[in-house]
Design an enzyme around this catalytic site. Structure first.
Site, PDB file in Angstrom:
ATOM      1  CD  GLU A  71      -2.826  -0.964  -0.228  1.00 13.74           C
ATOM      2  OE1 GLU A  71      -3.142   0.176  -0.640  1.00 13.74           O
ATOM      3  OE2 GLU A  71      -3.109  -2.001  -0.851  1.00 13.74           O
ATOM      4  CB  CYS A 114      -1.697   7.176   2.525  1.00 17.30           C
ATOM      5  SG  CYS A 114      -2.845   6.355   3.606  1.00 17.30           S
TER       6      CYS A 114
HETATM    7  P1  NAP Z   1       8.740   4.823   3.507  1.00 14.53           P
HETATM    8  O1  NAP Z   1       9.858   5.762   3.615  1.00 14.53           O
HETATM    9  O2  NAP Z   1       8.501   4.152   2.208  1.00 14.53           O
HETATM   10  O3  NAP Z   1       8.960   3.732   4.638  1.00 14.53           O
HETATM   11  C1  NAP Z   1       8.022   2.726   4.921  1.00 14.53           C
HETATM   12  C2  NAP Z   1       8.715   1.565   5.563  1.00 14.53           C
HETATM   13  O4  NAP Z   1       9.608   0.964   4.619  1.00 14.53           O
HETATM   14  C3  NAP Z   1       9.590   1.947   6.755  1.00 14.53           C
HETATM   15  O5  NAP Z   1       9.472   0.946   7.729  1.00 14.53           O
HETATM   16  C4  NAP Z   1      10.975   1.964   6.145  1.00 14.53           C
HETATM   17  O6  NAP Z   1      11.999   1.744   7.063  1.00 14.53           O
HETATM   18  C5  NAP Z   1      10.868   0.805   5.210  1.00 14.53           C
HETATM   19  N1  NAP Z   1      11.903   0.738   4.176  1.00 14.53           N
HETATM   20  C6  NAP Z   1      12.656   1.748   3.655  1.00 14.53           C
HETATM   21  N2  NAP Z   1      13.483   1.252   2.698  1.00 14.53           N
HETATM   22  C7  NAP Z   1      13.269  -0.079   2.636  1.00 14.53           C
HETATM   23  C8  NAP Z   1      13.804  -1.141   1.852  1.00 14.53           C
HETATM   24  N3  NAP Z   1      14.742  -0.935   0.930  1.00 14.53           N
HETATM   25  N4  NAP Z   1      13.340  -2.392   2.057  1.00 14.53           N
HETATM   26  C9  NAP Z   1      12.385  -2.630   2.973  1.00 14.53           C
HETATM   27  N5  NAP Z   1      11.837  -1.678   3.736  1.00 14.53           N
HETATM   28  C10 NAP Z   1      12.266  -0.411   3.571  1.00 14.53           C
HETATM   29  O7  NAP Z   1       7.363   5.503   3.891  1.00 14.53           O
HETATM   30  P2  NAP Z   1       7.064   6.366   5.186  1.00 14.53           P
HETATM   31  O8  NAP Z   1       7.745   7.671   5.038  1.00 14.53           O
HETATM   32  O9  NAP Z   1       7.278   5.585   6.418  1.00 14.53           O
HETATM   33  O10 NAP Z   1       5.479   6.554   5.074  1.00 14.53           O
HETATM   34  C11 NAP Z   1       4.906   7.520   4.270  1.00 14.53           C
HETATM   35  C12 NAP Z   1       4.412   6.927   2.975  1.00 14.53           C
HETATM   36  O11 NAP Z   1       3.531   5.852   3.241  1.00 14.53           O
HETATM   37  C13 NAP Z   1       3.609   7.898   2.139  1.00 14.53           C
HETATM   38  O12 NAP Z   1       3.964   7.756   0.795  1.00 14.53           O
HETATM   39  C14 NAP Z   1       2.173   7.452   2.375  1.00 14.53           C
HETATM   40  O13 NAP Z   1       1.275   7.817   1.360  1.00 14.53           O
HETATM   41  C15 NAP Z   1       2.349   5.981   2.476  1.00 14.53           C
HETATM   42  N6  NAP Z   1       1.219   5.358   3.172  1.00 14.53           N
HETATM   43  C16 NAP Z   1       0.304   4.630   2.453  1.00 14.53           C
HETATM   44  C17 NAP Z   1      -0.798   4.058   3.079  1.00 14.53           C
HETATM   45  C18 NAP Z   1      -1.792   3.265   2.307  1.00 14.53           C
HETATM   46  O14 NAP Z   1      -2.594   2.566   2.921  1.00 14.53           O
HETATM   47  N7  NAP Z   1      -1.802   3.314   0.983  1.00 14.53           N
HETATM   48  C19 NAP Z   1      -0.963   4.231   4.457  1.00 14.53           C
HETATM   49  C20 NAP Z   1      -0.022   4.986   5.163  1.00 14.53           C
HETATM   50  C21 NAP Z   1       1.072   5.532   4.505  1.00 14.53           C
HETATM   51  P3  NAP Z   1      12.882   2.966   7.627  1.00 14.53           P
HETATM   52  O15 NAP Z   1      11.962   3.769   8.452  1.00 14.53           O
HETATM   53  O16 NAP Z   1      13.916   2.273   8.409  1.00 14.53           O
HETATM   54  O17 NAP Z   1      13.406   3.696   6.434  1.00 14.53           O
END
Ligand code: NAP
Ligand code: MG
Length: 518
Positions: free
Chosen positions: A290, A324
């Site tokens: 997601e 999101c």
């Molecule tokens: P993010 O930077 O993509 O990080 C999400 C998760 O992925 C974190 O736990 C992060 O760990 C991890 N991660 C980073 N690089 C990775 C890799 N190479 N392999 C595996 N995992 C990795 O997103 P965020 O800043 O936490 O959240 C914001 C985003 O989430 C926004 O784009 C928002 O729209 C989206 N979101 C979507 C929904 C939905 O239901 N569609 C709901 C909520 C949020 P680290 O923290 O250690 O980097």
């Protein structure tokens, strides 16, 4: 044991002074527990590592929430093996027993609701209502997925297959194996709890890698599951850098599925990496991803314009636009454009920026990287649109940014196309309602949207043509409720997995057909 019907957890009314007081007391209590060191959980082992994540309060950056141990690849490997060992036992635990752990956890979380919320006020920068809604959603997921697992496990009774003489045929939903759970920081309790417990209640065991900015609230949840007696090794807690252990776990040949919620960039990266097959790998990894959104609100000239302006501002600036589902675009038809823009501007000017623990409307954004990125978008916005409100940092001891509104932004502008994930709203003018819907649809995302109108024919058309996973009419585009508004998006917003819906657990199971001659 009969389980009562699912009901959403009510939100706390913080206009009631005693409720506010209770939250302040919870914050005080939590503040007394800040700065602790947290271990990994690998099976029954607690592993304290030298190198740690330092979680800070984004609203008061000199305050440390906690120091959380970090898994390296070797520890991640141990956790993977532990989870597979535990899977052999856990998959045989009857569905009702597995669900009972979730119900117990929900009951305890309900008792300690404000305490869980207080951790989010301090670690994630949520104000009282936002934190309370996050905790309520976490409780809902526990209650809902528990019931869903029971329903799925008994589906042969309620929804039997077509019968033919001489055979007893059954479809049962069995678990997949070991999954890697990767939640974001923006719903640091609800999404972490939802993704993890959907996986385990379905009979899988997991490695939970929390977001690095909110690992302490994730730990509180892991601790709660331990308290309700969940066998060690069902949830293994392995915080660490996404790039380092994230890639290692995604590529691991023993990873059966990855459940991810986060940015489009990371989601696509995981999807690509998971598609490769390692030597000895026995399955196609399942990826539940997601991702982001560029959600928008369309307003036509028949709409209740006050309600529309309120919906736009609430959707754009709730939790600083870091949802999101945040309505970061508003598309308004020409004939009422100036009127709605003026209302949005006035409502935005009333928003108070301040400390989450003081319960101001707009708090800090999550971290320095995010803060700087948003400010760069704001500078770009000054070239792409007409600045109406905000437009700068809001100062203070944290990552505060003024709620910012740009008007007259073109449909193809960066501000209308890219997810900013901060308190920035772009407004565009459309010729008429059909043009407005076309502009709404013109992004690569498709998560949430809203249509404000009083015209039934247009509403019917909008319902059909606005292409997103969660479409709302005459209400804001944030605030999905478990069971009521199953949540997930189209296109680059993800795999439309519909968290909090009747299809969700199917993603964590595989259906086995058995046919017996009788
Ligand atoms: P993010 O930077 O993509 O990080 C999400 C998760 O992925 C974190 O736990 C992060 O760990 C991890 N991660 C980073 N690089 C990775 C890799 N190479 N392999 C595996 N995992 C990795 O997103 P965020 O800043 O936490 O959240 C914001 C985003 O989430 C926004 O784009 C928002 O729209 C989206 N979101 C979507 C929904 C939905 O239901 N569609 C709901 C909520 C949020 P680290 O923290 O250690 O980097
Ligand atoms: Mg933090």
């Amino acid at each position: 044991m009969s389980v009562p019907e699912f009901r959403n957890e009510p939100f706390t009314d913080f206009t009631v002074e005693s409720n506010k007081e209770a939250m302040r007391a919870a914050i005080l209590k939590v503040r007394g527990e800040l700065g602790k060191h947290y271990p990994l959980h690998i099976g029954a082992d607690r592993v304290m590592t030298e190198s740690k994540l330092t979680s800070i309060n984004p609203g008061k950056t000199d305050e440390v929430i906690g120091y959380v141990s970090k898994a390296d690849q070797a520890l991640a490997e141990t956790a993977m093996q532990t989870a597979w060992r535990m899977f052999e036992t856990w998959k045989h635990v009857p569905a009702r027993e597995r669900a009972a752990y979730l119900f117990k956890a929900a009951a305890l979380m309900r008792e300690r609701k404000h305490e869980f919320s207080a951790w989010m006020v301090l670690e994630a920068g949520k104000n009282y209502a936002e934190a309370d809604a996050d905790t309520a959603e976490a409780i809902d997921f526990l209650e809902f997925y528990g019931r869903e697992m029971i329903r799925l496990s008994e589906i042969h009774l309620t929804q039997p297959l077509v019968r033919i003489p001489g055979e007893d045929n059954r479809l049962s939903y069995i678990p997949l194996g070991v999954g890697v759970i990767i939640p974001p920081w923006n719903f640091p309790l609800a999404i972490c709890v939802g993704m993890t417990t959907a996986a385990i209640v379905s009979g899988n065991t997991v490695l939970l890698k929390p977001a690095s900015t909110t690992p302490v609230i994730a730990y509180r949840f892991v601790e709660l599951m331990e308290e309700v007696g969940l066998p060690p090794g069902v949830i293994n807690f392995v915080p660490g850098s996404g790039a380092e252990i994230g890639d290692y776990l995604t590529a691991h040949p023993r990873t059966r599925f990855i459940c991810f919620t986060g940015s489009k960039e990371v989601g696509l990266h995981i999807n690509r990496l998971a598609a490769e097959t390692a030597p000895g790998q026995l399955w196609i990894k399942r990826v539940i991803a997601e991702m982001g959104g560029k959600d928008g609100i369309v307003v036509d000239e028949t709409a209740d314009l006050d309600a529309a302006a309120q919906g736009i501002v609430a959707s754009a600036f709730g939790f600083q636009g870091q949802k999101c589902s945040a309505g970061s675009r508003a598309i308004i038809v020409e004939s009422v454009y100036d009127e709605v823009v003026a209302k949005v501007e006035a409502l935005t000017q009333q928003l108070v920026v301040g400390l989450p623990e003081h319960n101001d409307a707009v708090g800090p954004v999550i971290d320095k990287t995010s803060y700087e990125r948003i400010l760069r978008y704001i500078e770009l916005g000054k070239r792409e649109g007409r600045l109406l409100a905000g437009g700068a940092s809001a100062g203070g001891d944290g990552y505060y940014i003024q709620p910012t509104v740009f008007a007259d932004v073109a449909g193809k502008a960066v501000l209308m196309q890219e997810e900013i994930f901060g308190p920035v709203l772009a407004i565009a003018k459309a010729r008429d309602w059909e043009h407005a819907i076309a502009m709404y649809n013109d992004t690569e995302f498709g998560l949430t949207g809203a249509f404000y109108s009083r015209n039934e024919e247009r509403i019917a058309c909008a319902l059909e043509t606005m292409h997103c996973g969660n479409l709302y009419v005459n209400r804001k585009c944030t605030g999905a409720l478990v069971g009521v508004h199953p949540f997930g998006g189209f296109n680059m917003s993800g795999t439309d997995s519909k968290a909090g819906g009747y299809d969700y657990l199917l993603l964590f199971t595989q259906a086995k057909l058995t046919s017996r001659k009788v």
